[in-house]
Motif scaffolding. Structure first.
Motif, PDB file in Angstrom:
ATOM      1  N   LEU A 112      80.536  40.556 124.316  1.00  0.00           N
ATOM      2  CA  LEU A 112      79.607  39.426 124.426  1.00  0.00           C
ATOM      3  C   LEU A 112      78.267  39.877 123.860  1.00  0.00           C
ATOM      4  O   LEU A 112      77.692  40.865 124.319  1.00  0.00           O
ATOM      5  CB  LEU A 112      79.430  38.991 125.882  1.00  0.00           C
ATOM      6  N   LEU A 113      77.790  39.153 122.853  1.00  0.00           N
ATOM      7  CA  LEU A 113      76.460  39.439 122.318  1.00  0.00           C
ATOM      8  C   LEU A 113      75.480  38.533 123.054  1.00  0.00           C
ATOM      9  O   LEU A 113      75.532  37.314 122.913  1.00  0.00           O
ATOM     10  CB  LEU A 113      76.434  39.177 120.801  1.00  0.00           C
ATOM     11  N   ALA A 114      74.628  39.152 123.891  1.00  0.00           N
ATOM     12  CA  ALA A 114      73.769  38.357 124.763  1.00  0.00           C
ATOM     13  C   ALA A 114      72.321  38.430 124.314  1.00  0.00           C
ATOM     14  O   ALA A 114      71.730  39.501 124.260  1.00  0.00           O
ATOM     15  CB  ALA A 114      73.905  38.841 126.212  1.00  0.00           C
ATOM     16  N   GLY A 115      71.751  37.281 123.976  1.00  0.00           N
ATOM     17  CA  GLY A 115      70.339  37.197 123.642  1.00  0.00           C
ATOM     18  C   GLY A 115      69.539  36.848 124.883  1.00  0.00           C
ATOM     19  O   GLY A 115      70.019  37.017 126.009  1.00  0.00           O
ATOM     20  N   SER A 116      68.334  36.322 124.705  1.00  0.00           N
ATOM     21  CA  SER A 116      67.572  35.903 125.875  1.00  0.00           C
ATOM     22  C   SER A 116      68.113  34.559 126.355  1.00  0.00           C
ATOM     23  O   SER A 116      68.676  33.803 125.563  1.00  0.00           O
ATOM     24  CB  SER A 116      66.087  35.821 125.532  1.00  0.00           C
ATOM     25  N   HIS A 117      67.949  34.252 127.628  1.00  0.00           N
ATOM     26  CA  HIS A 117      68.487  33.056 128.283  1.00  0.00           C
ATOM     27  C   HIS A 117      69.977  32.892 128.012  1.00  0.00           C
ATOM     28  O   HIS A 117      70.403  31.908 127.419  1.00  0.00           O
ATOM     29  CB  HIS A 117      67.729  31.802 127.838  1.00  0.00           C
ATOM     30  N   PRO A 118      70.771  33.852 128.411  1.00  0.00           N
ATOM     31  CA  PRO A 118      72.188  33.817 128.029  1.00  0.00           C
ATOM     32  C   PRO A 118      73.040  32.766 128.757  1.00  0.00           C
ATOM     33  O   PRO A 118      74.076  32.396 128.253  1.00  0.00           O
ATOM     34  CB  PRO A 118      72.682  35.219 128.368  1.00  0.00           C
ATOM     35  N   GLY A 119      72.637  32.278 129.919  1.00  0.00           N
ATOM     36  CA  GLY A 119      73.406  31.224 130.577  1.00  0.00           C
ATOM     37  C   GLY A 119      74.696  31.717 131.209  1.00  0.00           C
ATOM     38  O   GLY A 119      74.879  32.914 131.458  1.00  0.00           O
ATOM     39  N   SER A 120      75.621  30.774 131.426  1.00  0.00           N
ATOM     40  CA  SER A 120      76.796  31.055 132.252  1.00  0.00           C
ATOM     41  C   SER A 120      77.805  31.971 131.560  1.00  0.00           C
ATOM     42  O   SER A 120      78.619  32.599 132.222  1.00  0.00           O
ATOM     43  CB  SER A 120      77.477  29.749 132.631  1.00  0.00           C
ATOM     44  N   LYS A 121      77.739  32.061 130.226  1.00  0.00           N
ATOM     45  CA  LYS A 121      78.722  32.899 129.536  1.00  0.00           C
ATOM     46  C   LYS A 121      78.555  34.370 129.927  1.00  0.00           C
ATOM     47  O   LYS A 121      79.530  35.112 129.997  1.00  0.00           O
ATOM     48  CB  LYS A 121      78.593  32.738 128.021  1.00  0.00           C
ATOM     49  N   LEU A 122      77.295  34.771 130.184  1.00  0.00           N
ATOM     50  CA  LEU A 122      77.046  36.158 130.556  1.00  0.00           C
ATOM     51  C   LEU A 122      77.722  36.477 131.886  1.00  0.00           C
ATOM     52  O   LEU A 122      78.411  37.487 132.022  1.00  0.00           O
ATOM     53  CB  LEU A 122      75.530  36.418 130.647  1.00  0.00           C
ATOM     54  N   ALA A 123      77.552  35.575 132.856  1.00  0.00           N
ATOM     55  CA  ALA A 123      78.154  35.791 134.172  1.00  0.00           C
ATOM     56  C   ALA A 123      79.668  35.901 134.036  1.00  0.00           C
ATOM     57  O   ALA A 123      80.307  36.762 134.657  1.00  0.00           O
ATOM     58  CB  ALA A 123      77.784  34.647 135.111  1.00  0.00           C
ATOM     59  N   LYS A 124      80.226  35.048 133.190  1.00  0.00           N
ATOM     60  CA  LYS A 124      81.672  35.039 133.019  1.00  0.00           C
ATOM     61  C   LYS A 124      82.133  36.342 132.363  1.00  0.00           C
ATOM     62  O   LYS A 124      83.136  36.931 132.761  1.00  0.00           O
ATOM     63  CB  LYS A 124      82.076  33.834 132.168  1.00  0.00           C
ATOM     64  N   ALA A 125      81.346  36.789 131.371  1.00  0.00           N
ATOM     65  CA  ALA A 125      81.699  38.022 130.675  1.00  0.00           C
ATOM     66  C   ALA A 125      81.645  39.208 131.632  1.00  0.00           C
ATOM     67  O   ALA A 125      82.510  40.086 131.609  1.00  0.00           O
ATOM     68  CB  ALA A 125      80.752  38.236 129.496  1.00  0.00           C
ATOM     69  N   GLU A 126      80.631  39.208 132.519  1.00  0.00           N
ATOM     70  CA  GLU A 126      80.515  40.297 133.496  1.00  0.00           C
ATOM     71  C   GLU A 126      81.715  40.290 134.418  1.00  0.00           C
ATOM     72  O   GLU A 126      82.242  41.321 134.809  1.00  0.00           O
ATOM     73  CB  GLU A 126      79.217  40.138 134.301  1.00  0.00           C
ATOM     74  N   LYS A 127      82.157  39.096 134.759  1.00  0.00           N
ATOM     75  CA  LYS A 127      83.284  38.933 135.677  1.00  0.00           C
ATOM     76  C   LYS A 127      84.566  39.514 135.075  1.00  0.00           C
ATOM     77  O   LYS A 127      85.306  40.214 135.757  1.00  0.00           O
ATOM     78  CB  LYS A 127      83.477  37.443 135.992  1.00  0.00           C
ATOM     79  N   ILE A 128      84.804  39.202 133.788  1.00  0.00           N
ATOM     80  CA  ILE A 128      86.046  39.707 133.205  1.00  0.00           C
ATOM     81  C   ILE A 128      85.880  41.133 132.682  1.00  0.00           C
ATOM     82  O   ILE A 128      86.851  41.781 132.325  1.00  0.00           O
ATOM     83  CB  ILE A 128      86.579  38.801 132.064  1.00  0.00           C
ATOM     84  N   GLY A 129      84.639  41.602 132.679  1.00  0.00           N
ATOM     85  CA  GLY A 129      84.411  43.008 132.368  1.00  0.00           C
ATOM     86  C   GLY A 129      84.447  43.358 130.888  1.00  0.00           C
ATOM     87  O   GLY A 129      84.793  44.479 130.529  1.00  0.00           O
ATOM     88  N   CYS A 130      84.109  42.417 130.006  1.00  0.00           N
ATOM     89  CA  CYS A 130      84.059  42.781 128.589  1.00  0.00           C
ATOM     90  C   CYS A 130      82.714  43.441 128.284  1.00  0.00           C
ATOM     91  O   CYS A 130      81.796  43.394 129.092  1.00  0.00           O
ATOM     92  CB  CYS A 130      84.324  41.571 127.693  1.00  0.00           C
ATOM     93  N   LYS A 131      82.628  44.049 127.104  1.00  0.00           N
ATOM     94  CA  LYS A 131      81.403  44.761 126.737  1.00  0.00           C
ATOM     95  C   LYS A 131      80.261  43.779 126.510  1.00  0.00           C
ATOM     96  O   LYS A 131      80.439  42.786 125.803  1.00  0.00           O
ATOM     97  CB  LYS A 131      81.635  45.549 125.449  1.00  0.00           C
ATOM     98  N   ILE A 132      79.095  44.092 127.092  1.00  0.00           N
ATOM     99  CA  ILE A 132      77.950  43.217 126.878  1.00  0.00           C
ATOM    100  C   ILE A 132      76.940  43.946 126.002  1.00  0.00           C
ATOM    101  O   ILE A 132      76.500  45.050 126.326  1.00  0.00           O
ATOM    102  CB  ILE A 132      77.360  42.771 128.228  1.00  0.00           C
ATOM    103  N   ILE A 133      76.653  43.337 124.871  1.00  0.00           N
ATOM    104  CA  ILE A 133      75.803  43.984 123.869  1.00  0.00           C
ATOM    105  C   ILE A 133      74.512  43.183 123.733  1.00  0.00           C
ATOM    106  O   ILE A 133      74.546  41.975 123.518  1.00  0.00           O
ATOM    107  CB  ILE A 133      76.527  44.024 122.498  1.00  0.00           C
ATOM    108  N   ARG A 134      73.375  43.874 123.876  1.00  0.00           N
ATOM    109  CA  ARG A 134      72.077  43.215 123.681  1.00  0.00           C
ATOM    110  C   ARG A 134      71.682  43.298 122.199  1.00  0.00           C
ATOM    111  O   ARG A 134      72.252  44.084 121.445  1.00  0.00           O
ATOM    112  CB  ARG A 134      71.010  43.890 124.554  1.00  0.00           C
ATOM    113  N   GLU A 135      70.666  42.531 121.828  1.00  0.00           N
ATOM    114  CA  GLU A 135      70.339  42.417 120.415  1.00  0.00           C
ATOM    115  C   GLU A 135      70.019  43.775 119.768  1.00  0.00           C
ATOM    116  O   GLU A 135      70.523  44.087 118.694  1.00  0.00           O
ATOM    117  CB  GLU A 135      69.161  41.449 120.209  1.00  0.00           C
TER     118      GLU A 135
END
Ligand code: ZN
Length: 680
Positions: free
Chosen positions: A647-670
């Motif tokens: 998940l490529l997460a910018g500022s104000h990421p919304g609900s997709k970030l929470a979902k990505a954290e839940k399924i445990g995929c890699k979260i990449i900041r800019e």
């Protein structure tokens, strides 16, 4: 164990927790504990359906059974409000009302929320039924749908009869989210809210994020003589009352009392009202839901009684609308159109009226939900606006027709082929592939300027050829001998030559136009171009991808969502559509696009599935980030799923970030993303 008692206790507990969670935002137990209690109740209700009450919290999830919406009379006055459009006019109305009622009268000012009006009827502490406003005398019983709204109390601690008026609404961002997930888009939040109340299956309503604010209470035991006290009491009973409330009164004592009842209320002398109106109008975008004005009400019930009502409106209340109507006219009739995909669109035929220099005679009514929302019928006086100065729209009913009291209903069957209409989402459809109107419209669409641009086959000519039985389907355009037109009225030799030339020229239109002209829903020129740019530059590649029945293949393209992806699969799997493609190939149309240069950087992201959310500094628009991923062999999809790897997460990421954290995929900041790109 006394199961009945246990069920009763579960119902009480669950309703209390729903109230804590949804109205007060103050949950006392974790979600899992709540679910456990609900599961227990559901199980018991299955075993002992005779003990399951109409207001069980299990009703929140809705049902699959078809609803009916019988009409019932309102037992409290449900009048519509008179409207004003200028702060000065409202100032004058306040002066006039003060003069009639006496100085020191108090005015409450509430937001006029753009939603669906509802009246909730309670008796002995139970919600008995919920009615739409209807014509003010009769409303439709939409109880089962209303029971799914968690913010509507099903039981209250008030045993005498009570009627509560309120507005059911949807927040703007909830609306955007909901609308992005459905094929048939709703026009606006108000349209979705009103439509949801009339869903045939309440289980569908339960999925819509509906909210309620209540603004008027009619208690059988007249405990109070004052509107603010009533609002306060409604709040105590568990109803949501809009805290954005103003109170204007020249009596200082009353103002202090209002501030005591509603800490935070704007309380000021009446002279400050105009300024308040301007401020509220200016800040309307700051609230998360749509408001179209404010409502000013006298708070003393005795004064209301004294001022009374006209035939249509109370004299003690006034709506102040932010925007003035552009024109007032009469709804003469409703015409039913059927589109090439079978969608039924009602169109208002209006008594001609001038708006900003041109005459308006028609306006789309979108669907039955929109008509229901307006509570519109033939003969009504309506206000018309031009949205964005272009498309005329029916905004509201100003005066109901005396002859046609109900709401206009679409016919049960297609006016062109008599096939029974089917409701899907907000719209009705004629599902008959052979429907003559659908076929005629498909021909028009194919030849239109945005698609194949066969100028010489305009709507009139097509209608003529269609009626003669000469051109009945798209391949007929290329096989018909236009020489047969010789001698027909209006078809001179010169015109026939031009038609032939136009049809011939269309064979050299580029693939992008042919693809759009095929009529796959959701695939107009822009999406067709996206497909071709992302490697689907040959119709056979699209058909082959559709065969795999994996929507993510198409959704991997920026600009194509799940809905369109699914439509692509369905369209390019249907035998009749594949037959059409074959015959158009034979006719010589282009089904291969010009090659676009592949500019791969490397394949370091191969096998990765990315989702992009939020906003970025370097990658603005986000398509830039998507391109960077795709150039390295990765794929970009719209939604987080079990297959998402990054998940490529910018500022104000919304609900997709929470979902990505839940399924445990890699979260990449800019900044990490830039490092990843740079390192490769
Ligand atoms: Zn039909």
């Amino acid at each position: 164990m006394d199961y009945r008692k246990r069920m009763e206790s579960l119902v009480r507990e669950l309703l209390r927790h729903q109230q804590l969670y949804h109205v007060l935002a103050r949950p006392e137990i974790p979600d899992a504990e709540y679910d456990r209690l609900l599961d227990e109740l559901l199980l018991l209700e299955k075993r002992f359906p005779q003990f399951a009450g109409a207001n069980s919290p299990s009703r929140r999830v809705g049902s699959d059974l078809d609803n009916t919406f019988p009409e019932r009379p309102h037992t409290v006055p449900v009048l519509s409000l008179n409207k004003l459009y200028q702060p000065q006019e409202l100032g004058q109305w306040l002066l006039k009302t003060e003069a009639a009622a006496g100085c020191g009268v108090g005015f409450a000012i509430e937001e006029k929320i753009d939603g669906a009006s509802i009246v909730l009827y309670y008796d002995q502490g139970e919600l008995q039924y919920a009615l739409t406003r209807g014509n003010g005398l009769l409303g439709n019983d939409v109880s089962d749908n209303v029971r799914t709204i968690s913010q509507v109390p099903l039981r209250i601690a008030e045993s005498s009869r009570l009627a509560v008026r309120g507005e059911i609404y949807i927040k703007r961002d909830d609306f955007e989210r909901y609308n992005s997930g459905v094929a048939e888009k709703y026009v606006n939040p108000r349209n979705l809210a009103a439509g949801s109340l009339r869903n045939l299956k309440s289980v569908q309503t339960a999925r819509v994020p509906l909210n309620i604010f209540v603004y008027e209470g009619f208690f059988a035991n007249e405990f109070s003589r004052d509107h603010l006290e009533i609002l306060q009491r409604l709040r105590e009973l568990g109803f949501r009352v809009n805290p954005r409330l103003g109170f204007f009164c020249d009596d200082k004592g009353k103002r202090l009392r209002a501030q005591h009842l509603f800490p935070g209320i704007s309380a000021a002398p009446v002279a400050a009202v105009e300024e308040y109106l301007r401020r509220q109008a200016a800040s309307r975008a700051d609230v998360p839901y749509d408001i179209d004005g404010l409502v000013v009400k006298v708070v003393e019930l005795a004064v209301r009684q004294e001022l009374g009502t006209t035939a249509h409106h109370p004299r003690w209340a006034m709506a102040y609308k932010f925007e003035s109507p552009q024109a007032r006219t009469l709804l003469l009739d409703v015409q039913i159109q059927v589109g090439r995909n079978g969608r039924v669109t009602p169109v208002a035929l209006l008594k001609p009226v001038a708006i900003s220099g041109s005459t308006v005679t028609r306006a789309t009514l979108h669907n039955q939900d929109y008509i229901d929302m307006l509570e519109l019928n033939v003969g009504d006086e309506v206000s018309i606006s031009r949205r964005g100065d272009v498309i005329p729209a029916v905004e509201e009913v100003l005066e109901k027709s005396e002859q046609h009291p109900g709401i206009f209903q679409l016919p049960g069957s297609c006016p062109f082929c008599s096939t029974l209409l089917v409701k899907e989402g907000a719209h009705h459809f004629c599902k008959n592939q052979a429907c003559p109107e659908r076929r005629r419209r498909a021909l028009n669409y194919f030849c239109a300027r945005e698609q194949m641009d066969i100028e010489t086959l305009g709507e009139k000519t097509i209608a003529f050829l269609f009626a003669k039985g000469w051109v009945q389907s798209i391949p007929d355009i290329y096989s018909f001998d236009y020489g047969l037109l010789a001698g027909q009225e209006g078809f001179r030799e010169k015109k026939i030559v031009r038609i032939r030339a136009g049809v011939e020229a269309s064979k050299s239109r580029p693939f992008v136009r042919v693809l759009a002209a095929l009529g796959c829903e959701g695939v107009a020129a822009a999406v067709a171009a996206d497909l071709i740019a992302h490697g689907f530059d040959d119709i056979d590649k699209i058909i082959a991808a559709a065969k795999k029945n994996d929507w993510e293949i198409f959704a991997a393209i920026e600009g194509i969502g799940e809905t369109t992806a699914r439509l692509l699969i369905s369209h390019f799997s249907k035998p009749e559509n594949l037959r059409l493609i074959d015959s158009l190939k034979t006719a010589g149309l282009k089904f291969v696009g010009e090659k676009t240069g592949g500019d791969m950087v490397n394949d370091s992201f191969a096998g990765q599935i990315w989702v992009i959310t939020g906003s970025f500094v370097q990658f603005n628009p986000r398509a830039l980030a998507a391109a960077a991923i795709e150039k390295r062999g990765g794929r970009v999809t719209e939604n987080v799923s079990a297959r998402t790897t990054h998940l490529l997460a910018g500022s104000h990421p919304g609900s997709k970030l929470a979902k990505a954290e839940k399924i445990g995929c890699k979260i990449i900041r800019e900044n990490e993303f830039i490092a990843l790109l740079g390192a490769l």
